[in-house]
Design a protein around this motif. Sequence first.
Motif, mmCIF file in Angstrom:
data_model
loop_
_atom_site.group_PDB
_atom_site.id
_atom_site.type_symbol
_atom_site.label_atom_id
_atom_site.label_comp_id
_atom_site.label_asym_id
_atom_site.label_seq_id
_atom_site.Cartn_x
_atom_site.Cartn_y
_atom_site.Cartn_z
ATOM 1 N N UNK A 59 0.803 -1.142 0.211
ATOM 2 C CA UNK A 59 0.010 0.089 0.008
ATOM 3 C C UNK A 59 0.954 1.114 -0.007
ATOM 4 N N UNK A 60 0.794 2.214 -0.905
ATOM 5 C CA UNK A 60 -0.227 2.056 -2.029
ATOM 6 C C UNK A 60 0.591 1.511 -3.440
ATOM 7 N N UNK A 61 1.726 1.353 -3.258
ATOM 8 C CA UNK A 61 2.423 0.941 -4.537
ATOM 9 C C UNK A 61 2.441 -0.647 -4.740
ATOM 10 N N UNK A 84 -0.282 3.132 -8.321
ATOM 11 C CA UNK A 84 -0.709 3.575 -6.813
ATOM 12 C C UNK A 84 -2.192 3.193 -6.898
ATOM 13 N N UNK A 85 -2.516 2.253 -6.047
ATOM 14 C CA UNK A 85 -4.089 2.104 -5.903
ATOM 15 C C UNK A 85 -4.856 1.891 -7.201
ATOM 16 N N UNK A 87 -4.756 3.370 -9.798
ATOM 17 C CA UNK A 87 -5.322 4.729 -10.194
ATOM 18 C C UNK A 87 -4.071 5.835 -10.726
ATOM 19 N N UNK A 88 -2.960 5.403 -10.438
ATOM 20 C CA UNK A 88 -1.506 6.179 -10.726
ATOM 21 C C UNK A 88 -0.704 5.115 -11.475
ATOM 22 N N UNK A 118 -2.571 8.964 -14.604
ATOM 23 C CA UNK A 118 -3.454 8.940 -13.377
ATOM 24 C C UNK A 118 -4.772 9.318 -13.847
ATOM 25 N N UNK A 121 -10.755 11.612 -10.121
ATOM 26 C CA UNK A 121 -10.893 12.721 -10.224
ATOM 27 C C UNK A 121 -9.898 13.788 -10.697
ATOM 28 N N UNK A 122 -8.693 13.344 -10.232
ATOM 29 C CA UNK A 122 -7.511 14.379 -10.468
ATOM 30 C C UNK A 122 -6.541 13.616 -11.481
ATOM 31 N N UNK B 52 -11.023 16.028 -3.689
ATOM 32 C CA UNK B 52 -9.898 15.211 -3.941
ATOM 33 C C UNK B 52 -8.578 15.649 -3.533
ATOM 34 N N UNK B 58 -1.935 8.661 -0.634
ATOM 35 C CA UNK B 58 -2.589 8.211 -1.830
ATOM 36 C C UNK B 58 -4.288 8.171 -1.668
ATOM 37 N N UNK B 61 -6.482 9.783 -4.307
ATOM 38 C CA UNK B 61 -6.596 8.349 -5.593
ATOM 39 C C UNK B 61 -7.904 7.725 -5.582
#
Lengths: 227, 336
Positions: A59-61, A84-85, A87-88, A118, A121-122, B52, B58, B61
């Motif tokens: 976590x998170x990688x 990461x998670x 999402x990235x 990524x 949302x971001x 966010x 993280x 995310x």
Amino acid sequence: MLALVFLSLSLGTPAPEPTEPAVDTRAARRTRFAEAAVFDIVGGGSRPRTWAGRVYGGYPWLGARGQVGVGPSGLAVGVDFEAARLRRFRPALLLSLRWVDRPRVRLSGDVLLGWLVQTGELHKRGPNVELQVRLALPTGRAAPYVMLGTSHTLLTDRTTVITAAGDTRDLTFRHEWMPRATIGVAIAITRQIGIELGIDLAWYDAPGRTPSIPGIHLGLAFGGGPR
Amino acid sequence: MRSVLLLICLAIGCGEAEPGVVVRGARMPVIDMHLHPGDWDHIPPETKEFLSSRFPFPIDLRPDKAAASVLSAEGILGEMDRAGVTVGVLFAIYAPRTVGITSNEDVIADLARDPKRLYGLASLRVDRWNEDREQELANLREALAAPGIIGIKLAHAHQQFRMDTPDYFGIYALAAELGKPIYLHTGTSPFPGTQQAPAYTDPRYLEAAIVAYPGATFILGHLGYDFKTKQPGALEGCIDLATRYPNVYLEPSALGSKGSDPSGDNLRLAMARLREAGLVDRIIYGSDGPQSPGFVEEYLERTVAAMEAADYSVDEARAVLAGNFARVFAVPVPEL
């Protein structure tokens, strides 16, 4: 530093001369796994005609790395992927060079050229370059290690303003910086297979954002070639 | 083994805080009149992005997961337990272009999770006011009849209507008729799409409504704080209105958070000024939580610290933290 301390202790306290075979045995035991694949992964670089790989999760990688030795000074090329998670994502090409290459000290520098994506949302994407310095201190089957890295991503913002007079398009760039560090320990099970456990510290989008929550990972390393 | 588990539990802070909060050595109950339940899917994309970006990596995310853990009724009750808050008030909101929608129906359903500890404020849409104001007012009237719904929530800046437009005064008339206090967001807001002009944010623009409806109770949320510049903003305007009109109350939520007031100076100043002005009996405590895990607890601590710095007595703190709310909303003061 440890070597200096050891040296000063040795100088300050005269010890009985060990017999030659005992020294050889002890030294051999300490360096028996110096060429283990897991040490190539955490310490960087690979000897010519050897290769090493790693998969890790936490976590998170989570991610994977593969490298192959191609030249002198432990010069290695390879590929690296991290997420990461989920999402990235950052796939990258890897170039690694050993600066210090001794059985009990590995110091190397890595350059990773990749692309960041990524989602969510971001959402963001852009070219990424990361420089890493790796230090590993193999002793027997174990090697504590530390990695210091600085990751830079060039992000692009495209803005379209639609008005009655016509549309205007604007292109701006942002720089995302993520200094990071990993500290951990690698264990060689055999010269070909090993595991490593690390604590991951990062500061995503520094210095504007708050420092990131620390992470942890467990990796399985493996390799081949003459070791 | 049990001892080890207990030690681990103590080390990581398992369990709930003792109900209430200690001010000058006296433990007292707390009512947090400003809590936002919600559904991540009902928030506009720009606001999702904004929210966010406030989570650390993280967590940022997967903000939907983080939000779900604190925005549900269970999550809010957990945050209240952690802070020692006895009773909380959940806000409905209809601001589809800025902070999103939390419907009256959702709030009413949330109240059912713990009717003894949760109250709610209902709201209404105003973005099609020329076409459906009668229907919206009828919907609001119906929501105000639901068990546990004790007042009305409005946010002119987020809902994008001026404070001084008489077209909307029917809302205040309904509040006066039913004896339901109105909570109003005052001050600017960091949310994308907010109307930041004074007519939407400066409480002085409410004066015409306050005068026209003396039977309605106006609670000025955030004390007119300027969240863009992190300055007291319209604090003096709030004090002026509360001094001149007995139907004006003041709520100091959010302005003293770590993000909006890093040093805590602005919250200390506000609490000191309200006491100097003789308005302690008009202050109603709220946090604007839950925002993120631990926010409700932290805001209560910062508010208590600000009150102690401004020499609030035990009785004054008791009034701010629960007594004034109970009096204005005609509900019992919770027991510890």
